[in-house]
Design a protein around this motif. Structure first.
Motif: not given
Length: 120
Positions: A35-44
């Motif tokens: 899978a691909w996940y993503r994480q933005a600053p200050d987010k889960q």
């Protein structure tokens, strides 16, 4: 034990397209879902797209403008995202569920991530 080669991130303008690639190497006796996940600053961290033997799944935020493809022989997953938006800005992280040997307990493995920044 398991190493990922991730590529394809960068700085793009809104409306552009990007293709992210990930290959799992090392002790990959068998690889389950990737899978691909993503994480933005200050987010889960959130799921973007996943491929299992049953097919592909997408997050609502990218559904309809993304395509994920899995090469089961190469332990590779590629994600094509079209019409990028500023809110797609995040670190994109590759994931795989891996048996490192025939008698091992499968485990979750994560890549280091590749940055995608979308400017408005």
């Amino acid at each position: 034990q398991v190493e990922f080669v991730e590529s394809g991130g960068g700085l793009v303008q809104a409306g552009a397209n990007v293709t992210l690639s990930c290959v799992a190497n090392g002790k990959t006796w068998s690889v389950g879902p990737m899978a691909w996940y993503r994480q933005a600053p200050d987010k889960q961290r959130e799921l973007v797209a996943r491929v299992t033997r049953g097919g592909a799944e997408y997050a609502d935020a990218v559904k309809g403008r993304s395509t994920v493809v899995r090469d089961f022989t190469k332990h590779e997953i590629n994600l094509r995202m079209n019409n990028l938006k500023p809110e797609d800005t995040a670190t994109y992280i590759c994931y795989a569920y891996v048996w490192t040997s025939e008698f091992s307990t499968p485990a979750d493995f994560w890549g280091q991530g590749t940055q995608v920044t979308v400017s408005s």
